[in-house]
Design a protein around this motif. Structure first.
Motif, PDB file in Angstrom:
ATOM      1  N   PHE A 280      22.048   6.310  57.574  1.00 35.24           N
ATOM      2  CA  PHE A 280      21.875   4.961  58.122  1.00 35.24           C
ATOM      3  C   PHE A 280      22.999   4.034  57.650  1.00 35.24           C
ATOM      4  O   PHE A 280      23.536   3.243  58.436  1.00 35.24           O
ATOM      5  CB  PHE A 280      20.543   4.355  57.670  1.00 35.24           C
ATOM      6  CG  PHE A 280      19.328   5.067  58.156  1.00 35.24           C
ATOM      7  CD1 PHE A 280      19.358   5.852  59.297  1.00 35.24           C
ATOM      8  CD2 PHE A 280      18.128   4.955  57.471  1.00 35.24           C
ATOM      9  CE1 PHE A 280      18.221   6.507  59.746  1.00 35.24           C
ATOM     10  CE2 PHE A 280      16.993   5.603  57.907  1.00 35.24           C
ATOM     11  CZ  PHE A 280      17.036   6.381  59.040  1.00 35.24           C
ATOM     12  N   ALA A 281      23.313   4.119  56.363  1.00 36.03           N
ATOM     13  CA  ALA A 281      24.297   3.198  55.786  1.00 36.03           C
ATOM     14  C   ALA A 281      25.668   3.386  56.430  1.00 36.03           C
ATOM     15  O   ALA A 281      26.361   2.416  56.744  1.00 36.03           O
ATOM     16  CB  ALA A 281      24.371   3.403  54.279  1.00 36.03           C
ATOM     17  N   ILE A 282      26.066   4.641  56.639  1.00 33.73           N
ATOM     18  CA  ILE A 282      27.353   4.898  57.301  1.00 33.73           C
ATOM     19  C   ILE A 282      27.304   4.447  58.745  1.00 33.73           C
ATOM     20  O   ILE A 282      28.216   3.774  59.246  1.00 33.73           O
ATOM     21  CB  ILE A 282      27.702   6.400  57.212  1.00 33.73           C
ATOM     22  CG1 ILE A 282      27.980   6.805  55.757  1.00 33.73           C
ATOM     23  CG2 ILE A 282      28.919   6.726  58.080  1.00 33.73           C
ATOM     24  CD1 ILE A 282      28.178   8.290  55.565  1.00 33.73           C
ATOM     25  N   LEU A 283      26.235   4.780  59.445  1.00 34.50           N
ATOM     26  CA  LEU A 283      26.092   4.418  60.853  1.00 34.50           C
ATOM     27  C   LEU A 283      26.160   2.904  61.056  1.00 34.50           C
ATOM     28  O   LEU A 283      26.699   2.432  62.057  1.00 34.50           O
ATOM     29  CB  LEU A 283      24.767   4.967  61.394  1.00 34.50           C
ATOM     30  CG  LEU A 283      24.438   4.688  62.860  1.00 34.50           C
ATOM     31  CD1 LEU A 283      25.511   5.256  63.771  1.00 34.50           C
ATOM     32  CD2 LEU A 283      23.063   5.254  63.211  1.00 34.50           C
ATOM     33  N   SER A 284      25.642   2.147  60.109  1.00 37.65           N
ATOM     34  CA  SER A 284      25.608   0.691  60.252  1.00 37.65           C
ATOM     35  C   SER A 284      27.004   0.077  60.308  1.00 37.65           C
ATOM     36  O   SER A 284      27.160  -1.073  60.732  1.00 37.65           O
ATOM     37  CB  SER A 284      24.805   0.063  59.106  1.00 37.65           C
ATOM     38  OG  SER A 284      25.512   0.161  57.875  1.00 37.65           O
ATOM     39  N   HIS A 285      28.028   0.820  59.874  1.00 36.89           N
ATOM     40  CA  HIS A 285      29.408   0.325  59.899  1.00 36.89           C
ATOM     41  C   HIS A 285      30.159   0.774  61.157  1.00 36.89           C
ATOM     42  O   HIS A 285      31.343   0.451  61.303  1.00 36.89           O
ATOM     43  CB  HIS A 285      30.161   0.820  58.656  1.00 36.89           C
ATOM     44  CG  HIS A 285      29.735   0.139  57.393  1.00 36.89           C
ATOM     45  ND1 HIS A 285      30.325  -1.007  56.921  1.00 36.89           N
ATOM     46  CD2 HIS A 285      28.749   0.438  56.511  1.00 36.89           C
ATOM     47  CE1 HIS A 285      29.753  -1.378  55.797  1.00 36.89           C
ATOM     48  NE2 HIS A 285      28.783  -0.518  55.524  1.00 36.89           N
ATOM     49  N   CYS A 286      29.503   1.499  62.041  1.00 32.67           N
ATOM     50  CA  CYS A 286      30.161   2.005  63.249  1.00 32.67           C
ATOM     51  C   CYS A 286      29.987   1.030  64.412  1.00 32.67           C
ATOM     52  O   CYS A 286      29.060   0.220  64.431  1.00 32.67           O
ATOM     53  CB  CYS A 286      29.597   3.376  63.621  1.00 32.67           C
ATOM     54  SG  CYS A 286      29.863   4.639  62.335  1.00 32.67           S
ATOM     55  N   GLN A 287      30.876   1.134  65.395  1.00 39.02           N
ATOM     56  CA  GLN A 287      30.810   0.259  66.561  1.00 39.02           C
ATOM     57  C   GLN A 287      30.036   0.871  67.716  1.00 39.02           C
ATOM     58  O   GLN A 287      29.616   0.174  68.635  1.00 39.02           O
ATOM     59  CB  GLN A 287      32.232  -0.085  67.042  1.00 39.02           C
ATOM     60  CG  GLN A 287      32.905  -1.213  66.268  1.00 39.02           C
ATOM     61  CD  GLN A 287      33.112  -0.872  64.801  1.00 39.02           C
ATOM     62  OE1 GLN A 287      33.687   0.154  64.466  1.00 39.02           O
ATOM     63  NE2 GLN A 287      32.635  -1.738  63.928  1.00 39.02           N
ATOM     64  N   LEU A 288      29.838   2.199  67.678  1.00 42.78           N
ATOM     65  CA  LEU A 288      29.161   2.887  68.777  1.00 42.78           C
ATOM     66  C   LEU A 288      28.658   4.231  68.282  1.00 42.78           C
ATOM     67  O   LEU A 288      29.312   4.885  67.466  1.00 42.78           O
ATOM     68  CB  LEU A 288      30.144   3.114  69.936  1.00 42.78           C
ATOM     69  CG  LEU A 288      29.635   3.893  71.156  1.00 42.78           C
ATOM     70  CD1 LEU A 288      28.631   3.058  71.946  1.00 42.78           C
ATOM     71  CD2 LEU A 288      30.797   4.289  72.072  1.00 42.78           C
ATOM     72  N   LEU A 289      27.477   4.642  68.764  1.00 46.91           N
ATOM     73  CA  LEU A 289      26.970   5.991  68.505  1.00 46.91           C
ATOM     74  C   LEU A 289      26.825   6.724  69.825  1.00 46.91           C
ATOM     75  O   LEU A 289      26.185   6.226  70.763  1.00 46.91           O
ATOM     76  CB  LEU A 289      25.613   5.955  67.799  1.00 46.91           C
ATOM     77  CG  LEU A 289      24.942   7.328  67.618  1.00 46.91           C
ATOM     78  CD1 LEU A 289      25.739   8.209  66.656  1.00 46.91           C
ATOM     79  CD2 LEU A 289      23.495   7.196  67.153  1.00 46.91           C
TER      80      LEU A 289
END
Length: 322
Positions: A280-289
């Protein structure tokens, strides 16, 4: 043939279980909410199901701020609830535990003396209805389906077909006087988790960069877009956009990630995390999944990350991103 056998079994089960239900359980009206102090909410299935239920927790606490809300979770989905201000207690039901451990679990469950047990499960499985029944809660509500209602003393009619998963739980709450128009999912990250992710991104060369995260896994193989398509997508992103690409997953996704990497000439950063909170923590810094129809899709929605997802054979009206 499988469909015919399944239908015959479920209808027979429903008929057989209705007979003892007439004698064993006295039906009750819905509880008077002003008298409810302790609520048990049962959600012992998968990660996405728990994320999609966070709207229900918000609704309960908004209507009954002083109530003690306990969520029964599975080992896989319990971490979703860390830092969640709407949940007062999390208890974990491990279906792989032995008989003695399960008996101890049930004893502890009954000692909590819940006023209301809520089972939002909308399908035919008996397990969650049984857990509501053995909880000993004064009022037990859930959807009737093929005999599941034997364990409820406030059963509700079967849910409308193709209703979204989120609305299944909210409709159940509406029936007992807890309204909600809020369909916003929620995952709460702590400052320590955010700091860890920032450090990880810096160490892996992502600081200050825009990231497209790709999660190629899914619980069912039939829900997975093919690895060769993901490999081609990565090539297109690199060739046509300024974005960095990152492959994300858990232990069960390692093989499909390896298949994708084998089709690429250039390396791709990979994060395979055992700890779903780190994911979750890494994903929260992404612009798109970019992902399949799976738990991470709804986790991204809860983290307010835009998504592009591929949906295999399923009821799309029930599982579309909120």
């Amino acid at each position: 043939m499988k469909s015919i056998i399944k239908s015959l079994y479920l209808n027979t089960r429903g008929f057989v279980l209705k007979i003892p239900a007439l004698y064993l359980f006295k039906k009750k009206s819905v509880p008077l909410l002003s008298k409810v102090q302790r609520i048990l909410f049962i959600r012992v299935d998968r990660v996405g199901d728990m994320v999609l239920s966070t709207t229900a927790f918000q609704a309960i606490k908004a209507a009954l701020p002083k109530v003690q809300l306990t969520v029964m979770a599975s080992p896989a989905n319990a971490p979703i609830l860390k830092n969640n201000p709407d949940v007062d207690e999390v208890i974990v039901y491990d279906r792989s535990a032995g008989l003695i451990e399960k008996m101890k679990f049930i004893k502890g469950l009954r000692s909590s003396r819940f006023d209301l047990a809520i089972d939002p499960y909308t399908d035919y499985e008996l397990k969650t209805a049984w857990l509501a029944g053995v909880s000993g809660a004064a009022h037990r509500i859930g959807y009737a389906a093929f005999g599941r209602e034997i364990f409820f003393n406030c059963p509700l009619p079967m849910i409308e077909e193709n209703k979204h998963f989120v609305d299944g739980a909210l409709d159940l709450l509406n029936r007992i006087g807890i309204p909600s128009e809020n369909r916003n999912l929620a995952i709460y990250l702590g400052a320590d988790e955010q700091a860890w992710a920032g450090q990880w991104l810096q160490e892996n060369g992502f600081q200050g960069k825009k990231i497209v995260a790709i999660h190629p896994g899914a619980y069912y193989d039939t829900q997975r877009w093919l690895p060769e398509h993901y490999a081609e997508l990565i090539r297109l992103i690199r060739r046509q956009t300024p974005f960095e690409v990152m492959l994300l997953g858990g232990r069960s996704d390692a093989l499909v990630v390896e298949d994708i990497l084998a089709m690429l000439n250039d390396p791709v950063c990979v994060s395979i995390q055992e700890d779903i909170r780190k994911f979750f923590a890494i994903l929260s810094h992404c612009q798109l999944l970019v992902c399949n129809n799976s738990g991470p899709l709804h986790c991204a929605g809860a983290l307010k990350i835009p998504t592009i997802s591929f949906m295999g054979p399923t009821v799309k009206e029930q599982w579309m991103p909120v």
